[in-house]
Design a protein around this motif. Structure first.
Motif, short mmCIF file in Angstrom:
data_model
loop_
_atom_site.label_atom_id
_atom_site.label_comp_id
_atom_site.label_asym_id
_atom_site.label_seq_id
_atom_site.Cartn_x
_atom_site.Cartn_y
_atom_site.Cartn_z
N PRO A 44 49.10 40.44 45.02
CA PRO A 44 48.95 41.80 44.52
C PRO A 44 47.49 42.16 44.32
O PRO A 44 46.66 41.28 44.07
CB PRO A 44 49.71 41.77 43.19
CG PRO A 44 49.58 40.35 42.72
CD PRO A 44 49.62 39.52 43.97
N CYS A 45 47.19 43.44 44.39
CA CYS A 45 45.79 43.89 44.31
C CYS A 45 45.38 44.00 42.84
O CYS A 45 45.14 45.10 42.32
CB CYS A 45 45.59 45.19 45.07
SG CYS A 45 46.67 46.54 44.56
N THR A 46 45.29 42.87 42.18
CA THR A 46 44.85 42.82 40.79
C THR A 46 43.38 43.22 40.69
O THR A 46 42.64 43.15 41.69
CB THR A 46 45.04 41.41 40.22
OG1 THR A 46 44.23 40.51 41.00
CG2 THR A 46 46.50 40.97 40.30
N PRO A 47 42.91 43.63 39.53
CA PRO A 47 41.49 43.98 39.39
C PRO A 47 40.56 42.87 39.87
O PRO A 47 39.55 43.14 40.51
CB PRO A 47 41.35 44.25 37.89
CG PRO A 47 42.70 44.74 37.48
CD PRO A 47 43.67 43.94 38.30
N HIS A 48 40.89 41.62 39.55
CA HIS A 48 40.02 40.52 39.94
C HIS A 48 39.93 40.40 41.47
O HIS A 48 38.83 40.21 42.02
CB HIS A 48 40.53 39.21 39.35
CG HIS A 48 39.68 38.02 39.68
ND1 HIS A 48 38.36 37.92 39.29
CD2 HIS A 48 39.95 36.89 40.37
CE1 HIS A 48 37.86 36.78 39.73
NE2 HIS A 48 38.80 36.14 40.38
N ARG A 49 41.06 40.53 42.15
CA ARG A 49 41.05 40.41 43.61
C ARG A 49 40.32 41.59 44.26
O ARG A 49 39.60 41.41 45.24
CB ARG A 49 42.48 40.31 44.13
CG ARG A 49 43.10 38.94 43.87
CD ARG A 49 44.52 38.87 44.31
NE ARG A 49 45.01 37.49 44.21
CZ ARG A 49 46.28 37.13 44.31
NH1 ARG A 49 47.20 38.06 44.52
NH2 ARG A 49 46.64 35.87 44.22
N VAL A 50 40.52 42.78 43.74
CA VAL A 50 39.80 43.93 44.28
C VAL A 50 38.30 43.77 44.04
O VAL A 50 37.48 44.02 44.94
CB VAL A 50 40.33 45.23 43.65
CG1 VAL A 50 39.49 46.43 44.11
CG2 VAL A 50 41.80 45.45 44.03
N TRP A 51 37.92 43.36 42.85
CA TRP A 51 36.50 43.14 42.52
C TRP A 51 35.90 42.08 43.44
O TRP A 51 34.78 42.25 43.94
CB TRP A 51 36.38 42.73 41.07
CG TRP A 51 34.97 42.48 40.62
CD1 TRP A 51 34.08 43.41 40.16
CD2 TRP A 51 34.29 41.22 40.60
NE1 TRP A 51 32.88 42.81 39.85
CE2 TRP A 51 32.98 41.45 40.11
CE3 TRP A 51 34.65 39.92 40.93
CZ2 TRP A 51 32.04 40.44 39.96
CZ3 TRP A 51 33.72 38.91 40.78
CH2 TRP A 51 32.43 39.17 40.31
N ALA A 90 36.85 41.33 46.47
CA ALA A 90 36.70 41.90 47.81
C ALA A 90 35.47 42.80 47.89
O ALA A 90 34.73 42.78 48.89
CB ALA A 90 37.96 42.68 48.18
N ILE A 91 35.23 43.57 46.86
CA ILE A 91 34.05 44.44 46.84
C ILE A 91 32.77 43.61 46.77
O ILE A 91 31.80 43.87 47.50
CB ILE A 91 34.12 45.41 45.65
CG1 ILE A 91 35.32 46.37 45.82
CG2 ILE A 91 32.82 46.20 45.52
CD1 ILE A 91 35.60 47.22 44.59
N GLN A 92 32.78 42.58 45.93
CA GLN A 92 31.59 41.74 45.78
C GLN A 92 31.29 40.97 47.07
O GLN A 92 30.13 40.77 47.43
CB GLN A 92 31.76 40.77 44.62
CG GLN A 92 31.84 41.43 43.26
CD GLN A 92 30.66 42.34 42.99
OE1 GLN A 92 29.50 41.92 43.09
NE2 GLN A 92 30.96 43.59 42.66
N ALA A 93 32.34 40.56 47.77
CA ALA A 93 32.13 39.82 49.02
C ALA A 93 31.38 40.68 50.03
O ALA A 93 30.53 40.18 50.78
CB ALA A 93 33.48 39.37 49.59
N VAL A 94 31.66 41.97 50.05
CA VAL A 94 30.96 42.88 50.96
C VAL A 94 29.52 43.10 50.49
O VAL A 94 28.58 43.10 51.29
CB VAL A 94 31.72 44.22 51.05
CG1 VAL A 94 30.89 45.24 51.84
CG2 VAL A 94 33.07 44.02 51.71
N ARG A 95 29.36 43.26 49.19
CA ARG A 95 28.02 43.52 48.66
C ARG A 95 27.09 42.34 48.87
O ARG A 95 25.87 42.51 48.98
CB ARG A 95 28.11 43.85 47.17
CG ARG A 95 28.71 45.23 46.88
CD ARG A 95 28.85 45.47 45.39
NE ARG A 95 29.26 46.85 45.12
CZ ARG A 95 29.54 47.31 43.91
NH1 ARG A 95 29.46 46.50 42.84
NH2 ARG A 95 29.90 48.57 43.74
N LEU A 96 27.64 41.14 48.92
CA LEU A 96 26.80 39.95 49.04
C LEU A 96 26.50 39.58 50.49
O LEU A 96 25.75 38.65 50.75
CB LEU A 96 27.48 38.76 48.34
CG LEU A 96 27.62 38.90 46.81
CD1 LEU A 96 28.42 37.73 46.25
CD2 LEU A 96 26.25 38.98 46.14
N THR A 97 27.11 40.29 51.44
CA THR A 97 26.86 39.98 52.85
C THR A 97 25.68 40.79 53.38
O THR A 97 25.33 41.84 52.84
CB THR A 97 28.10 40.28 53.69
OG1 THR A 97 28.50 41.64 53.50
CG2 THR A 97 29.23 39.36 53.30
#
Length: 782
Positions: A766-773, A775-782
């Motif tokens: 499920p798209c819990t806040p932690h999982r969504v966060w 996913a966003i952080q993974a993009v920001r760190l690339t």
């Protein structure tokens, strides 16, 4: 017939004229006063005199050899019996099932294979005494390597869960329609994704429970179940007791959702009652229920879509790996196969390849969960269509419109191997667009999602079609039956269904009332009792109204015809001259009249009738074929707001427009759609049965397993369109699973719609806040 061909219209009924909303009254549910005023009869409330109480000792280990010593437990106060697997194996070697094993032993022998596997059973005079004695059972565990997920189960060096099997694969299936290889080779665009459907738990209001009572006539078994007839069949298989000596009653049942099927605890309760010649009762604790009731979904989907640059879908490739758990459940390992034919969805896809493997792991067995394969199929195709729309820069609604099956193409034979009888996907989709004010939503989204915004709006659309009806053919006599009898006070209806929050009592009464003209409140509905309804295929798969309701309607028509004959004799007229309205027969154009009550009495008492060959009473039994299948469809939309700093997803709006054929009760339809959507939203955003890397469950209670509350949800807006089904005389379609099918892809498409411009391509369910966060952080760190 090749996929994509319009079926032979000479062999099918012509498509009915499409209408607007069905004119069905929103009759209040007649059963609700009983359910909400404390008048209910739950299985756990049923305690015949002398009832003994059954408690299980369960393994805390996912995979281990064990030894057990029950000496101290047998000496505890109030204890009547303590059994191990070796003791009960002589009575029944394994839990009976509708499919091939490996099936669970009633109590494990030597090896446990998941957390919750029973290692001993205690029977005592009270539950408290049984629990106290269970704590005295001494078990030594020697851990074994665990198979933690489906990829591990398929590895060359995977531990085998069952010695008698060469590997951990319990089901393999494939089909290939058209030329999939060519479709992908020639495609301008190919979308490939791997989706994981997490394990979910039915979380029924009432936990599983059973009471087995020896009687002079045989055995009466009360059970919280949606399938009492199947339970009777399996109890007979496991015990050797003839079915005629088994009466299974499902009293009030607090929710089913596919999980209230058949389990080892119920088998052992009957065997214990036979062994001790006393009533034996068992009720699951909440933690037991979560550990041992079949989990749902648990599926890996490796899927690919081929298309032209203009958006014409040309091919679909689906590979599934299902997690069956430690044993094959009583319904079989193939819940994932429930959607095998539905992956093409509403689209004109001529090239389709499907393969599925179900494998054993050291986890709770899986079974049917609301929709049983169809929600998974819709999720895959609807996610892929949205991904394709993003890839080619087309509005996702317009891409669907470009590819869906058109009204003039019905009946339509799909690449999945089914023939949809009727459909108008534009009607439901356009209804959804209007109800949601889609164009305004897109403008609002554009204005909101500016650079630097701390939250983003996302709009997700899901269009679906599902297959409902049929039946699990556990017996040779594969027909459904229903009986209607006119009584002096109204009518009685008997059928082989079971209600578990489904509104059956009201619906069945309305069908009879509509035919006979008696008041809905005067129709007594009898169901969930194998003594009163000797034959039935029970309730699941949104089958009840189209399959059983058809037989009930025909039985009521039979009673009406017979009542007309009797009334004509009483009034000395031709049956064709009679009118029936509000329970009264009137000779057309005269004042001569008689009531249904008087006709019912006359059918018993008037000797001139019986002398002329009329059988006493006004009753009729009719059957319907288990081949009845319907194809409801609809379009849903979710609007979400995603906080890009915390990952929190907030559902702002939810709209659904569905076509479930002719409607008997509009209020029940709305409740089923919204209730199903809540479960779908919960799967998408909240719920997951989670395990650690050793196959230990880490969500063993409602403190850990997140069920949404009313505060987490919103008021939904729904509407209907109607194309009557051609497969049954009522023109109805199934509705119980529609919302659960449409909601998960609508929510996830909305979340990805909000995040895709940031570079996020997927979020785990499920798209819990932690999982969504994350996913966003993974993009920001690339």
């Amino acid at each position: 017939m090749p996929a994509g061909r319009t079926a032979d219209r000479q062999s099918a009924q012509p498509p009915p004229k499409v209408g607007a909303m069905s004119p069905a009254p929103a009759v209040l549910r007649t059963e609700d006063r009983h359910l909400i005023t404390g008048s209910t009869s739950w299985t756990a409330n049923i305690r015949p005199p002398g009832t003994l109480h059954l408690v299980f000792v369960r393994s805390p280990m996912p995979h281990a050899r064990f030894t057990v010593d029950v000496t101290a437990a047998r000496q505890a106060p109030g204890v009547v019996a303590v059994w191990t697997g070796a003791h009960v194996a002589d009575w029944c070697a394994e839990t009976p099932s509708l499919d091939e094993g490996p099936n669970a032993q009633l109590i494990a022998v030597d090896i446990v294979r998941y957390v919750g596997d029973p290692v001993a059973a205690v029977v005592a005079r009270s539950t408290t005494e049984a629990v106290d004695a269970a704590e005295l059972v001494d078990v030594d565990y020697d851990p074994l390597p665990s198979v933690t997920d489906v990829d591990a189960a398929l590895a060359d060096d995977a531990p085998g869960l069952h010695d008698q099997r060469a590997d951990n694969v319990v089901l393999s299936s494939e089909r290939n329609d058209g030329d999939v290889e060519a479709a992908f080779a020639d495609a301008d665009v190919v979308i490939r994704r791997r989706f994981e459907q997490p394990r979910v738990f039915v979380a029924a209001m009432e936990p599983r429970a059973v009471v087995a009572h020896p009687t002079p006539e045989g055995y009466t078994v009360w059970i919280s179940s949606q399938v009492p007839h199947i339970v009777r069949f399996l109890l007979a298989q496991g015990s050797g007791i003839p079915e005629d000596l088994l009466r299974v009653i499902a009293p009030d049942v607090g929710g089913g959702f596919g999980g209230k099927f058949f389990y080892s605890e119920e088998m052992l309760a009957l065997l214990a009652a036979r062994e001790l010649n006393r009533p034996v009762a068992w009720t699951a604790t909440r933690s037991e229920d979560l550990q041992t009731t079949f989990h749902g979904r648990a599926l890996i989907q490796e899927v690919a879509l081929a298309a032209t640059r203009d958006g014409d879908i040309t091919g679909l490739d689906v590979r599934l790996i299902g997690d069956a758990g430690a044993y094959v459940s009583a319904i079989g390992p193939g819940s994932a196969m429930g959607g095998a034919r539905m992956y093409p969805g509403i689209y004109r896809i001529e090239n389709y390849r499907f393969s599925c493997q179900c494998v054993l792991t050291n986890k709770t067995p899986t079974g049917a969960y609301r929709g049983a394969g169809r929600p998974e199929a819709t999720y895959a195709i609807e996610r892929l269509v949205d991904e394709l729309a993003a890839e080619i820069g087309m509005d996702p609604v317009e891409l669907r419109r470009k590819n869906w099956i058109r009204p003039e193409q019905f009946p339509y034979a799909t690449a999945g191997g089914v023939t949809y009888d009727v459909g108008d996907y534009a009607a439901t989709t356009d209804g959804m667009l209007a109800l949601s004010d889609y164009e305004t939503l897109r403008k609002r989204q554009q204005e909101h999602n500016v650079d630097g915004a701390t939250s983003r709006l996302g709009i997700g659309v899901s269009t679906y079609v599902e297959a409902c009806g049929g039946g699990l053919k556990y017996a040779d006599n594969a027909v459904e039956t229903a009986s209607v009898r006119l009584t002096p006070d109204g009518a009685e209806a008997i059928m082989g269904t079971t209600a578990f929050g489904t509104g059956h009592a009201t619906t069945w009464a309305q069908i009879v009332s509509n035919v006979l003209g008696v008041d809905v409140a005067a129709v007594k509905v009898v169901q969930g009792d194998t003594e009163r309804a000797r034959h039935g295929f029970d309730s699941y798969g949104s089958r009840s109204l189209s399959v059983v309701g058809s037989a009930l309607h025909e039985a009521a028509v039979g009673v009406r015809r017979r009542a007309l004959d009797v009334a004509a004799r009483v009034l000395e007229c031709d049956p064709d001259d009679l009118e029936l309205a509000e329970g009264t027969f009137t000779v057309r154009g005269t004042d001569a009249a008689t009531t249904l009550r008087d006709v019912a009495l006359a059918s018993y008492d008037d000797r001139t009738l019986t002398a002329d060959g009329f059988e006493p009473g006004l009753g009729c039994t009719r059957t319907s074929d288990l081949s009845i299948v319907t194809f409801p469809f609809g379009a849903h939309l979710a609007l979400v707001e995603v906080d890009v700093e915390t990952g929190a997803v907030t559902l702002l709006d939810y709209v659904g427009v569905d076509d479930v054929g002719n409607v008997v009760n509009a209020m029940i339809i709305d409740g089923q759609i919204q209730g199903g959507a809540v479960q779908g939203i919960a799967q998408a955003m909240f719920e997951e049965v989670a395990y650690d890397d050793q196959a230990n469950m880490i969500t063993p209670s409602f403190s850990d397993y997140a069920i949404p509350s009313a505060a987490d949800l919103i008021a939904m807006r729904t509407d209907r369109r109607t194309t009557p089904a051609t497969s049954n005389p009522l023109g109805t379609k199934g509705v119980g699973e529609a919302g659960a099918i449409a909601a998960p892809p609508a929510v996830f498409n909305a979340v990805l719609d909000a995040l895709r411009p940031l570079g996020v391509v997927d979020v785990a369910m499920p798209c819990t806040p932690h999982r969504v966060w994350q996913a966003i952080q993974a993009v920001r760190l690339t």
